[in-house]
Design a protein around this motif. Structure first.
Motif, PDB file in Angstrom:
ATOM      1  N   SER A 130      23.104  30.098  47.683  1.00 35.17           N
ATOM      2  CA  SER A 130      21.665  30.329  47.826  1.00 35.17           C
ATOM      3  C   SER A 130      21.420  31.761  48.295  1.00 35.17           C
ATOM      4  O   SER A 130      22.290  32.394  48.882  1.00 35.17           O
ATOM      5  CB  SER A 130      21.048  29.344  48.821  1.00 35.17           C
ATOM      6  OG  SER A 130      21.554  29.580  50.112  1.00 35.17           O
ATOM      7  N   SER A 132      20.159  34.229  50.801  1.00 35.46           N
ATOM      8  CA  SER A 132      19.886  34.192  52.234  1.00 35.46           C
ATOM      9  C   SER A 132      20.376  35.477  52.876  1.00 35.46           C
ATOM     10  O   SER A 132      20.996  36.312  52.233  1.00 35.46           O
ATOM     11  CB  SER A 132      20.553  32.976  52.885  1.00 35.46           C
ATOM     12  OG  SER A 132      21.956  33.049  52.747  1.00 35.46           O
ATOM     13  N   GLU A 174      15.677  28.257  53.810  1.00 30.15           N
ATOM     14  CA  GLU A 174      14.348  28.087  54.406  1.00 30.15           C
ATOM     15  C   GLU A 174      14.021  29.224  55.351  1.00 30.15           C
ATOM     16  O   GLU A 174      12.928  29.788  55.313  1.00 30.15           O
ATOM     17  CB  GLU A 174      14.247  26.749  55.167  1.00 30.15           C
ATOM     18  CG  GLU A 174      14.351  25.538  54.283  1.00 30.15           C
ATOM     19  CD  GLU A 174      15.798  25.059  54.159  1.00 30.15           C
ATOM     20  OE1 GLU A 174      16.721  25.739  54.654  1.00 30.15           O
ATOM     21  OE2 GLU A 174      15.995  23.992  53.545  1.00 30.15           O
ATOM     22  N   HIS A 175      14.973  29.564  56.214  1.00 30.71           N
ATOM     23  CA  HIS A 175      14.748  30.658  57.156  1.00 30.71           C
ATOM     24  C   HIS A 175      14.579  31.993  56.430  1.00 30.71           C
ATOM     25  O   HIS A 175      13.766  32.829  56.829  1.00 30.71           O
ATOM     26  CB  HIS A 175      15.876  30.741  58.178  1.00 30.71           C
ATOM     27  CG  HIS A 175      15.798  29.667  59.216  1.00 30.71           C
ATOM     28  ND1 HIS A 175      14.959  29.745  60.300  1.00 30.71           N
ATOM     29  CD2 HIS A 175      16.439  28.478  59.311  1.00 30.71           C
ATOM     30  CE1 HIS A 175      15.097  28.655  61.030  1.00 30.71           C
ATOM     31  NE2 HIS A 175      15.982  27.859  60.450  1.00 30.71           N
ATOM     32  N   SER A 176      15.334  32.186  55.384  1.00 32.33           N
ATOM     33  CA  SER A 176      15.183  33.421  54.593  1.00 32.33           C
ATOM     34  C   SER A 176      13.783  33.502  53.999  1.00 32.33           C
ATOM     35  O   SER A 176      13.143  34.557  54.020  1.00 32.33           O
ATOM     36  CB  SER A 176      16.227  33.467  53.477  1.00 32.33           C
ATOM     37  OG  SER A 176      17.526  33.533  54.015  1.00 32.33           O
ATOM     38  N   TYR A 177      13.291  32.393  53.470  1.00 31.14           N
ATOM     39  CA  TYR A 177      11.942  32.358  52.900  1.00 31.14           C
ATOM     40  C   TYR A 177      10.890  32.633  53.965  1.00 31.14           C
ATOM     41  O   TYR A 177       9.970  33.418  53.763  1.00 31.14           O
ATOM     42  CB  TYR A 177      11.691  31.003  52.230  1.00 31.14           C
ATOM     43  CG  TYR A 177      10.255  30.836  51.786  1.00 31.14           C
ATOM     44  CD1 TYR A 177       9.796  31.480  50.638  1.00 31.14           C
ATOM     45  CD2 TYR A 177       9.369  30.095  52.530  1.00 31.14           C
ATOM     46  CE1 TYR A 177       8.466  31.361  50.239  1.00 31.14           C
ATOM     47  CE2 TYR A 177       8.041  29.960  52.139  1.00 31.14           C
ATOM     48  CZ  TYR A 177       7.599  30.594  50.990  1.00 31.14           C
ATOM     49  OH  TYR A 177       6.287  30.487  50.609  1.00 31.14           O
ATOM     50  N   TRP A 178      11.022  31.962  55.118  1.00 28.24           N
ATOM     51  CA  TRP A 178      10.043  32.167  56.193  1.00 28.24           C
ATOM     52  C   TRP A 178      10.025  33.619  56.655  1.00 28.24           C
ATOM     53  O   TRP A 178       8.972  34.181  56.918  1.00 28.24           O
ATOM     54  CB  TRP A 178      10.339  31.253  57.376  1.00 28.24           C
ATOM     55  CG  TRP A 178      10.126  29.796  57.089  1.00 28.24           C
ATOM     56  CD1 TRP A 178       9.305  29.252  56.132  1.00 28.24           C
ATOM     57  CD2 TRP A 178      10.752  28.701  57.732  1.00 28.24           C
ATOM     58  NE1 TRP A 178       9.386  27.887  56.152  1.00 28.24           N
ATOM     59  CE2 TRP A 178      10.253  27.517  57.128  1.00 28.24           C
ATOM     60  CE3 TRP A 178      11.674  28.597  58.769  1.00 28.24           C
ATOM     61  CZ2 TRP A 178      10.664  26.261  57.549  1.00 28.24           C
ATOM     62  CZ3 TRP A 178      12.074  27.333  59.179  1.00 28.24           C
ATOM     63  CH2 TRP A 178      11.574  26.194  58.568  1.00 28.24           C
TER      64      TRP A 178
END
Length: 110
Positions: free
Chosen positions: A5, A7, A34-38
């Motif tokens: 993914s 990240s 998810e953290h990368s997106y946020w």
């Protein structure tokens, strides 16, 4: 791309993917998607606190409050104090304390 993914990962260069060297033994070299997106969306801001600062805060919490925080929590308290110092005195900053450090405290205080 790390483990299938997109990240962010620890390391100075693209090919440098060594794990972290934290006292807390959080040695995974990256964060999840998810953290990368946020982070990219601006929803969160990630900062760093070194282990010496976290250990000092661990001792402060133990001495002043009688709480033995987990090392991750001690890192969070250091950053919370930094954030609070920049905010109006009427603001409230909340830090949720996770499970305590009673199992590994002897290693950190040595």
């Amino acid at each position: 791309m790390l483990h299938g993914s997109f990240s962010y990962a620890a390391g100075r260069r693209r090919a440098d993917r060594a794990g972290s060297l934290s006292l807390g033994r959080l040695d995974y070299p990256g964060v999840g998607p998810e953290h990368s997106y946020w982070r990219d969306s601006g929803r969160v801001r990630y900062t760093s606190v070194n282990d010496d600062e976290a250990l000092a805060m661990f001792r402060t919490c133990a001495r002043l409050e009688g709480i033995l925080p987990a090392l991750e929590t001690a890192h969070a308290v250091v950053e919370a104090i930094r954030v609070a110092a920049k905010r109006p005195k009427t603001d409230v900053v909340v830090v949720c304390f996770s499970a305590g450090a009673t199992r590994t405290v002897s290693r950190w205080l040595a």
